[in-house]
Design an enzyme around this catalytic site. Structure first.
Site, PDB file in Angstrom:
ATOM      1  N   SER A 508      63.048 111.263  64.948  1.00 53.54           N
ATOM      2  CA  SER A 508      63.723 110.116  65.200  1.00 53.54           C
ATOM      3  C   SER A 508      64.878 110.515  66.215  1.00 53.54           C
ATOM      4  CB  SER A 508      64.264 109.478  63.966  1.00 53.54           C
ATOM      5  OG  SER A 508      64.565 108.097  63.770  1.00 53.54           O
ATOM      6  N   ASP A 519      64.218 115.307  79.969  1.00 51.90           N
ATOM      7  CA  ASP A 519      64.068 114.449  81.038  1.00 51.90           C
ATOM      8  C   ASP A 519      65.080 114.843  81.954  1.00 51.90           C
ATOM      9  OD1 ASP A 519      61.794 113.344  79.704  1.00 51.90           O
ATOM     10  OD2 ASP A 519      62.964 111.354  79.064  1.00 51.90           O
ATOM     11  N   LYS A 534      58.560 110.291  65.302  1.00 51.48           N
ATOM     12  CA  LYS A 534      58.871 108.846  64.853  1.00 51.48           C
ATOM     13  C   LYS A 534      59.543 108.220  65.866  1.00 51.48           C
ATOM     14  CE  LYS A 534      61.188 106.272  61.084  1.00 51.48           C
ATOM     15  NZ  LYS A 534      62.181 105.712  61.873  1.00 51.48           N
TER      16      LYS A 534
END
Length: 752
Positions: A508, A519, A534
């Protein structure tokens, strides 16, 4: 693990079609005089006129399916395929060990297999009524089986086997086969208990672990110092198994129809995705309590899995976490109280199992667990009150090769929206980073292993400590444009070498942070092949809000998936998780773990990327050096070998009921496992210590000092942290310079 991300509270407004629906319903003044349902929802749900004595089960069925269809991010189509999924899930839920129904029952039930979808739409409960009444009948019949079987000693000299892979096991053809299955199942239970008792009383006193109060268990030696005979131990084991089953059937007899109906409702709800769940009124109250963080007992969170209970999370700092024997994914088979006999928990409800495991501080509980590799192990744990402080961010420093490195451990992304003075993970991490900078650290490890997630607001704020302003995560609701959640502070608190540690149980919010760091090319992600996966957001919907002047009592609540979040590169973390830049072997390397292991998990997808600018760091040399280092490291080689062994053993579900063969297999497994003992005995040469400000505090608080020392000791045995430190050393002086960043002044802390 399944932490609900508080995206709604972040915006301080109600979002999503379900909440809008509630407002819409509340705005109408014309209501049904009998039930108080808005006439509009009466029409939508197809309720023509509610009787004076309405059927609550039908209303719940209608409400739940309606709310899910209108509010779920991507509701599954209620068709024949959906029906077959509900059918399979429901039967597995009410008879997971296939020890109640026989094949003739299943033949009768099967005509409904592809008709449940139509029955849902038509408010038809005949399938539930049929299975419920038949189950009650079969349960009553089974009570006679076990009492008769356990009244006589077992013959463990026969060459018999029993396979515990109930999912692949066919239903018994008739009552004779059903009784034979009960006999083998009980025989295996008694056999494992007897061998445990023999092993305990044969263990030399100088090898018993006094810290776990092992010497107090009654099945070691009789009070007069003599060992108990096999016949005595076998009789004790049968009696304890009988008592366990008496308790089990006593609980089942007390279950009301509405509790069985909740199982049926959840078989429907969970077909939409694993995180959509109906909470009956009592369950909702327990859920609310668990979200407030009651952490007493052994310090573990549990979830039902088949006939048994699975360890879903270990609470940092708790006795189970410190003991290092109990692990996420372990299945609890039996529970013993201190010196009492182990009680088989097969088939018990989760609540009743929890009651047996919880207990007063200082008392001992012994758990018989099935490990991921299929082996059985008895684990002794002394219960404690788990300090909530153990879940907060904390840091340590370590020196290597003349450099100083910092480790920040964050067990969860906590926040309290109601009290501004309460703890906030982002603020606490900022404080720890500031303290580490004061020590002039040459790199920081952010340890998010086993972090099940938490607040979405917090992860956005925390990411902003390490990158310039910009997008952190994208959130999308059904039928709506995506929303990009961004860090709006242009300053950066720390811009030095950064490693993020993750594992299979990082979920999560943890995955959002790791994905953003990856990224932006801000740091290196190290750990398991991939994180949990998740990538969804759930909201808890009170079903009572849809009914006015309710005379039916509390209708409970529904937790349903309303949103999905995406990386700033556009990819989802759902199912796939975040892949590590440096994959480090662990015992689950070859096993499917996490969201991708669920047949009804929502799929991976992607959306358009957000506008962001990656940092021009080049980590290729550091990554290559780490891979080369691990390839030549004997400890990592052994870990990989252990992972392959676990994978090979995980499907071994057949046990001999011959005592000699059973013992031989246990010994064989123990011998095989011995070679991996070095993994637990490993200790690096690094010395971890607290920061200078802590010294005065620890001197005044011995309890706190002990907790810190335990953490430092665990770090000194952690090969993953050790390798992360090596990587920081490789990264140093190679972090991109010239990136236009403004480093936040030490006194400043993000408080958005």
């Amino acid at each position: 693990m399944n932490a609900i991300l508080n995206y709604m509270k972040r915006n301080y407004k109600i979002l999503g079609i379900v909440a809008l629906l509630a407002i819409f319903l509340a705005s109408f003044k014309t209501v049904s005089s009998e039930l108080g349902l808005n006439n509009s929802i009466n029409s939508i749900l197809g309720i023509d006129k509610v009787d004076a004595d309405p059927d609550k089960d039908k209303l719940l069925l209608e409400l739940i399916t309606f709310v899910i269809e209108k509010g779920h991010y991507d509701p599954a189509k209620i068709d024949d395929a959906f029906s077959k999924g509900v059918y399979k899930s429901y039967l597995e839920s009410i008879d997971p060990s296939k020890r109640f129904f026989v094949q003739s029952d299943i033949d009768e039930f099967s005509k409904y297999e592809d008709k449940i979808d139509d029955m849902i739409l038509n408010k038809d409960l005949s399938f539930f009524d049929l299975t419920y009444n038949r189950l009650k009948q079969r349960i009553k019949e089974s009570e006679g089986f076990y009492k008769d079987i356990l009244s006589k000693p077992f013959d463990f000299s026969k060459n018999e086997e029993f396979n515990t892979d109930y999912e692949k096991m066919p239903y018994p053809k008739n009552d004779d086969e059903l009784r034979a299955r009960w006999e083998k199942q009980l025989k295996l239970s008694v056999l494992s208990t007897v061998t445990d008792k023999q092993k305990l009383q044969d263990t030399p006193a100088d090898k018993k672990d006094s810290t776990k109060d092992a010497a107090k268990v009654s099945d070691k030696k009789a009070d007069d110092g003599k060992k108990k005979t096999f016949a005595e131990l076998e009789k004790e084991a049968r009696e304890s198994t009988l008592k366990s089953l008496d308790d089990y059937f006593g609980v089942i007899d007390d279950l009301k129809r509405e509790e069985w109906f909740s199982v049926y409702l959840n078989s429907i709800a969970e077909r939409f995705d694993p995180h959509t769940f109906y909470f009956a009124p009592d369950d909702k109250e327990k859920f609310d309590t668990s979200m407030r963080g009651s952490l007493e007992g052994i310090g573990a969170r549990l979830q039902k899995k088949g006939d048994y209970v699975e360890i879903s999370e270990l609470i940092p700092g708790g006795p189970a976490w410190r003991g290092k024997e109990l692990e996420q994914g372990d299945l609890i088979m039996k529970v013993a109280q201190g010196k009492g006999d182990p009680v088989d928990i097969a088939g018990l409800r989760l609540d009743d199992t929890v009651k047996k495991i919880k207990g007063p501080k200082g008392t001992e509980v012994r758990l018989t667990v099935k490990k991921v590799d299929g082996s059985l192990k008895v684990i002794s744990i002394v219960r404690e009150v788990v300090e909530i402080e153990e879940t907060y961010a904390k840091s340590s420093i370590v020196k290597k090769d003349g450099k100083i490195y910092g480790v920040i451990n964050l067990p969860k992304f906590y926040i309290d929206f109601e009290n501004k003075d309460n703890r906030d993970a982002a603020k606490d991490v900022a404080i720890e980073v500031k303290r580490l900078k004061e020590q002039h650290v040459d790199g920081i490890i952010m340890d998010l292993r086993d972090n099940g997630g938490g607040s979405l607001k917090t992860v956005v704020d925390m990411t902003g400590l390490f990158v310039q302003q910009g997008p952190v995560v994208q959130v999308k609701s059904a039928g709506k444009q995506k929303e990009v959640l961004s860090d709006t502070d242009s300053s950066v608190l720390y811009d030095g070498p950064l490693v993020v540690l993750i594992n299979n149980f990082s979920a999560s919010a943890s995955e959002i942070f790791a994905a953003a760091i990856q990224d932006y090319n801000r740091g290196i992600i190290m750990g398991s092949k991939q994180s949990y996966g998740k990538g969804t957001v759930q909201n808890l919907i009170d079903l009572n809000q849809f009914v006015r002047n309710n005379a039916l009592g509390d209708l409970g609540a529904l937790k349903t998936t309303t949103q999905k979040f995406y990386r700033i590169n556009g990819g989802s973390t759902q199912r796939e998780g975040v892949s590590s830049d440096i994959v480090m072997p662990d015992r689950y390397s070859y096993i499917e773990m996490g969201e991708r292991d669920s047949d009804n998990a929502m799929p991976w997808d992607k959306i358009d990327p957000a506008q962001y600018k990656p940092i021009k760091n080049n980590f290729s040399d550091a990554i290559a050096a780490s891979k080369k280092r691990m390839a030549g490291n004997e400890q990592f080689k052994l870990m990989d070998e252990n992972a392959k062994w676990v994978f090979a053993k995980k499907d071994e579900n057949t046990y001999s009921l011959n005592i000699d063969k059973f013992k031989a297999k246990v010994v064989e497994s123990e011998v095989e496992a011995k070679k991996f003992k070095a993994l637990n005995d490993y200790k690096n040469s690094l010395v971890f210590e607290g920061l200078p400000y802590e010294k005065a505090l620890l001197a005044k608080d011995p309890a706190l000092a002990e907790k810190k020392e335990r953490w430092f000791e665990s770090l000194s045995k952690d090969i993953y942290v050790e390798e992360a430190i090596n990587v920081l050393g490789d990264m140093q002086n190679k972090t991109a310079k010239g990136n236009a960043v403004t480093v936040k002044k030490d006194k400043m802390v993000k408080t958005r």
